[in-house]
Scaffold this motif. Structure first.
Motif, PDB file in Angstrom:
ATOM      1  N   VAL A 160       0.759  -1.333   0.070  1.00 43.36           N
ATOM      2  CA  VAL A 160       0.017  -0.080  -0.004  1.00 43.36           C
ATOM      3  C   VAL A 160       0.899   1.170   0.028  1.00 43.36           C
ATOM      4  O   VAL A 160       0.848   2.253  -0.656  1.00 43.36           O
ATOM      5  CB  VAL A 160      -0.735   0.058   1.107  1.00 43.36           C
ATOM      6  N   ALA A 161       2.024   1.119   0.902  1.00 44.95           N
ATOM      7  CA  ALA A 161       2.913   2.326   1.027  1.00 44.95           C
ATOM      8  C   ALA A 161       3.532   2.824  -0.306  1.00 44.95           C
ATOM      9  O   ALA A 161       3.486   3.816  -0.962  1.00 44.95           O
ATOM     10  CB  ALA A 161       3.966   2.334   2.022  1.00 44.95           C
ATOM     11  N   ARG A 162       3.796   1.717  -0.976  1.00 42.27           N
ATOM     12  CA  ARG A 162       4.659   1.727  -2.426  1.00 42.27           C
ATOM     13  C   ARG A 162       3.733   2.156  -3.561  1.00 42.27           C
ATOM     14  O   ARG A 162       4.191   3.105  -4.218  1.00 42.27           O
ATOM     15  CB  ARG A 162       5.202   0.336  -2.647  1.00 42.27           C
ATOM     16  N   VAL A 163       2.516   1.751  -3.054  1.00 43.92           N
ATOM     17  CA  VAL A 163       1.572   2.174  -4.444  1.00 43.92           C
ATOM     18  C   VAL A 163       1.165   3.536  -4.253  1.00 43.92           C
ATOM     19  O   VAL A 163       1.198   4.526  -4.974  1.00 43.92           O
ATOM     20  CB  VAL A 163       0.330   1.507  -4.541  1.00 43.92           C
ATOM     21  N   HIS A 164       1.102   4.034  -2.910  1.00 42.55           N
ATOM     22  CA  HIS A 164       0.669   5.409  -2.615  1.00 42.55           C
ATOM     23  C   HIS A 164       1.898   6.542  -3.350  1.00 42.55           C
ATOM     24  O   HIS A 164       1.545   7.321  -3.796  1.00 42.55           O
ATOM     25  CB  HIS A 164       0.623   5.822  -1.253  1.00 42.55           C
ATOM     26  N   SER A 165       3.140   5.852  -2.907  1.00 39.40           N
ATOM     27  CA  SER A 165       4.325   6.570  -3.324  1.00 39.40           C
ATOM     28  C   SER A 165       4.465   6.639  -4.781  1.00 39.40           C
ATOM     29  O   SER A 165       4.609   7.753  -5.481  1.00 39.40           O
ATOM     30  CB  SER A 165       5.612   5.786  -2.991  1.00 39.40           C
TER      31      SER A 165
END
Length: 223
Positions: free
Chosen positions: A109-114
């Motif tokens: 999720v954090a990588r996709v947000h980034s």
């Protein structure tokens, strides 16, 4: 922000889609490359998550061809192939990130947000509009130093509106960026959510309705 998840394993696809939607992203899904190709033809995405090895082919080759057409949408590969050579190949064809299975869902999720943030105009992770503070990295909103409890979807709408501060954001654009293909365009989901967001932001309210068009985040209303 809108994401496409391309994964043939139904249980994993369900888990990834649920996690991303829970984080406030609008998510469409595809089980193979032909379905992904159709989705990418009709919809503009902020990020695409590809399982690399699909029954319909290697997503790496698909992304290579996608980049050849000039498409720059950020791509994250999910794969069980974890050698350095595999990762280098992913980046060489135009992939932006590479996550090896099994993976921690919060990290995904954090990588996709980034990657979604990278797709748009780069903005600082913490923005201030008068007494309103929006922390896009931690998904937090404060007004007058007090944290406001907003849902993931409310944050997503606020993020789109503030990205175009003092400009009118059409209602249809909010649906495209903050809701997935399951949303009913003629429903009142946007109106209901904006009403809830206004109550939480308090007075003076910075979100104005532009009748028949959409909404505008007015910076002059932020003390």
């Amino acid at each position: 922000m809108r994401v496409l998840v391309v994964e043939d394993e139904a249980d994993l696809r369900f888990a990834v889609v649920a996690a991303l939607r829970g984080a406030g992203l609008a998510v469409d899904e595809a089980a193979d490359l032909p379905a992904a190709d159709e989705a990418l033809f009709v919809t503009e995405y902020d990020c695409v998550v590809f399982d690399r090895m699909l029954p319909s082919g290697d997503a790496l080759e698909y992304v290579r061809k996608l980049r050849g057409t000039g498409r720059t949408v950020p791509v994250l590969f999910l794969t069980a192939r974890d050698t350095v050579t595999d990762r280098v190949e992913g980046f060489a064809v135009g992939g932006d990130d590479y996550l090896v299975k099994p993976f921690a869902v919060p990290e995904l999720v954090a990588r996709v947000h980034s990657l979604c943030r990278r797709a748009g105009v780069m903005r600082p992770p913490v923005q201030h509009f008068g007494d309103i503070e929006i922390d896009t990295a931690r998904r937090l909103v404060r007004r007058g130093g007090v944290r406001l409890i907003v849902t993931s979807k409310e944050f997503a709408v606020l993020e789109v509106l503030t990205a175009r501060a003092d400009q009118v954001v059409p209602r249809v654009e909010l649906i495209e960026k903050c809701w997935d293909e399951m949303a009913e365009p003629n429903s009142n989901v946007v109106e209901v959510l904006v009403s809830q967001l206004r109550r939480k932001l308090g007075d003076p309210c910075p979100i104005l309705t532009v009748r028949g068009v959409g909404y505008r985040f007015v910076t002059d209303a932020c003390r």
